[in-house]
Design a protein around this motif. Structure first.
Motif, PDB file in Angstrom:
ATOM      1  N   ALA A   1       0.848  -1.193   0.000  1.00 24.09           N
ATOM      2  CA  ALA A   1       0.000   0.000   0.000  1.00 24.09           C
ATOM      3  C   ALA A   1       0.881   1.239   0.000  1.00 24.09           C
ATOM      4  N   LYS A   2       0.353   2.269  -0.596  1.00 24.55           N
ATOM      5  CA  LYS A   2       1.016   3.570  -0.612  1.00 24.55           C
ATOM      6  C   LYS A   2       0.005   4.590  -0.131  1.00 24.55           C
ATOM      7  N   ILE A   3       0.397   5.353   0.865  1.00 25.56           N
ATOM      8  CA  ILE A   3      -0.455   6.397   1.436  1.00 25.56           C
ATOM      9  C   ILE A   3       0.073   7.751   0.965  1.00 25.56           C
ATOM     10  N   THR A   4      -0.841   8.604   0.543  1.00 23.69           N
ATOM     11  CA  THR A   4      -0.494   9.991   0.216  1.00 23.69           C
ATOM     12  C   THR A   4      -1.257  10.881   1.185  1.00 23.69           C
ATOM     13  N   LEU A   5      -0.515  11.697   1.930  1.00 24.17           N
ATOM     14  CA  LEU A   5      -1.098  12.668   2.864  1.00 24.17           C
ATOM     15  C   LEU A   5      -1.072  14.036   2.186  1.00 24.17           C
ATOM     16  N   LEU A   6      -2.223  14.693   2.117  1.00 25.97           N
ATOM     17  CA  LEU A   6      -2.331  16.015   1.505  1.00 25.97           C
ATOM     18  C   LEU A   6      -2.868  16.992   2.538  1.00 25.97           C
ATOM     19  N   SER A   7      -2.041  17.939   2.910  1.00 27.02           N
ATOM     20  CA  SER A   7      -2.428  18.942   3.899  1.00 27.02           C
ATOM     21  C   SER A   7      -1.997  20.305   3.381  1.00 27.02           C
ATOM     22  N   GLY A   8      -2.973  21.087   2.901  1.00 30.99           N
ATOM     23  CA  GLY A   8      -2.639  22.368   2.290  1.00 30.99           C
ATOM     24  C   GLY A   8      -1.778  22.122   1.062  1.00 30.99           C
ATOM     25  N   SER A   9      -0.613  22.738   1.017  1.00 36.96           N
ATOM     26  CA  SER A   9       0.296  22.520  -0.116  1.00 36.96           C
ATOM     27  C   SER A   9       1.320  21.417   0.181  1.00 36.96           C
ATOM     28  N   ASP A  10       1.270  20.843   1.382  1.00 38.53           N
ATOM     29  CA  ASP A  10       2.185  19.757   1.748  1.00 38.53           C
ATOM     30  C   ASP A  10       1.679  18.425   1.231  1.00 38.53           C
ATOM     31  N   LYS A  11       2.613  17.636   0.713  1.00 42.12           N
ATOM     32  CA  LYS A  11       2.283  16.301   0.214  1.00 42.12           C
ATOM     33  C   LYS A  11       3.347  15.340   0.730  1.00 42.12           C
ATOM     34  N   GLN A  12       2.907  14.244   1.308  1.00 44.07           N
ATOM     35  CA  GLN A  12       3.819  13.248   1.851  1.00 44.07           C
ATOM     36  C   GLN A  12       3.362  11.873   1.357  1.00 44.07           C
TER      37      GLN A  12
ATOM     38  N   ALA B   1      -2.674  16.273  10.675  1.00 49.80           N
ATOM     39  CA  ALA B   1      -3.544  17.271  11.312  1.00 49.80           C
ATOM     40  C   ALA B   1      -4.988  17.084  10.846  1.00 49.80           C
ATOM     41  N   PRO B   2      -5.945  17.569  11.646  1.00 48.06           N
ATOM     42  CA  PRO B   2      -7.342  17.520  11.197  1.00 48.06           C
ATOM     43  C   PRO B   2      -7.489  18.211   9.841  1.00 48.06           C
ATOM     44  N   GLY B   3      -8.290  17.614   8.968  1.00 44.69           N
ATOM     45  CA  GLY B   3      -8.496  18.152   7.629  1.00 44.69           C
ATOM     46  C   GLY B   3      -7.547  17.576   6.585  1.00 44.69           C
ATOM     47  N   THR B   4      -6.521  16.853   7.030  1.00 45.84           N
ATOM     48  CA  THR B   4      -5.596  16.228   6.089  1.00 45.84           C
ATOM     49  C   THR B   4      -6.347  15.198   5.257  1.00 45.84           C
ATOM     50  N   LYS B   5      -6.148  15.256   3.941  1.00 47.24           N
ATOM     51  CA  LYS B   5      -6.768  14.275   3.050  1.00 47.24           C
ATOM     52  C   LYS B   5      -5.783  13.135   2.854  1.00 47.24           C
ATOM     53  N   VAL B   6      -6.309  11.920   2.860  1.00 42.70           N
ATOM     54  CA  VAL B   6      -5.477  10.727   2.746  1.00 42.70           C
ATOM     55  C   VAL B   6      -6.000   9.872   1.600  1.00 42.70           C
ATOM     56  N   VAL B   7      -5.076   9.465   0.730  1.00 44.51           N
ATOM     57  CA  VAL B   7      -5.409   8.542  -0.347  1.00 44.51           C
ATOM     58  C   VAL B   7      -4.547   7.308  -0.140  1.00 44.51           C
ATOM     59  N   ALA B   8      -5.206   6.153  -0.016  1.00 44.48           N
ATOM     60  CA  ALA B   8      -4.488   4.888   0.165  1.00 44.48           C
ATOM     61  C   ALA B   8      -4.686   4.040  -1.083  1.00 44.48           C
ATOM     62  N   GLN B   9      -3.586   3.709  -1.752  1.00 43.63           N
ATOM     63  CA  GLN B   9      -3.625   2.808  -2.898  1.00 43.63           C
ATOM     64  C   GLN B   9      -3.167   1.446  -2.392  1.00 43.63           C
TER      65      GLN B   9
END
Length: 127
Positions: A73-84, A104-112
């Motif tokens: 699995a690969k997780i992408t964390l998106l928080s504002g302009s930050d991407k991890q 942080a609250p509001g962080t969007k997470v995409v799990a492939q």
């Protein structure tokens, strides 16, 4: 005239019953078992536990744990302009990564997630 209105009323009632039965009635609840967030993709539940030092992804099919020993699995964390982007590895009954994560609250997470013969994308928004 009364027959038409009665028939119409019965059709409406029947369509309501079908709609209600289709509303996520699949024999199990999508509730978190490990304190995380749960989303469902094609009858498979993905539960994400996101902490600043560990990410864990539990996978259940119809309420039963899925063997993740050969999964990736690969997780992408998106928080504002930050991407991890983080790779998760099998760890017992879950997929896991340890490190330092921006959760942080509001962080969007995409799990492939790639299971034996299936691939899925699960999406979450942290609270």
């Amino acid at each position: 005239m009364k027959l038409i209105s009665t028939t119409f009323a019965l059709m409406l009632m029947a369509s309501g019953v079908v709609f209600a039965a289709d509303k996520h009635d699949h024999g199990h609840e999508d509730k978190p078992l490990y304190g995380g967030l749960v989303t469902e993709v094609k009858d498979v539940d993905y539960e994400l536990v996101a902490k600043y030092d560990v990410l864990q992804l539990y996978v259940r099919n119809h309420g039963k744990p899925v063997d993740v020993s050969k999964a990736t699995a690969k997780i992408t964390l998106l928080s504002g302009s930050d991407k991890q982007e983080i790779d998760l590895k099998p760890s017992g009954d879950k997929l896991e990564a340890k490190g330092s994560f921006k959760v942080a609250p509001g962080t969007k997470v995409v799990a492939q997630v790639n299971l034996a013969s299936k691939a899925a994308t699960a999406r979450f928004v942290l609270k």
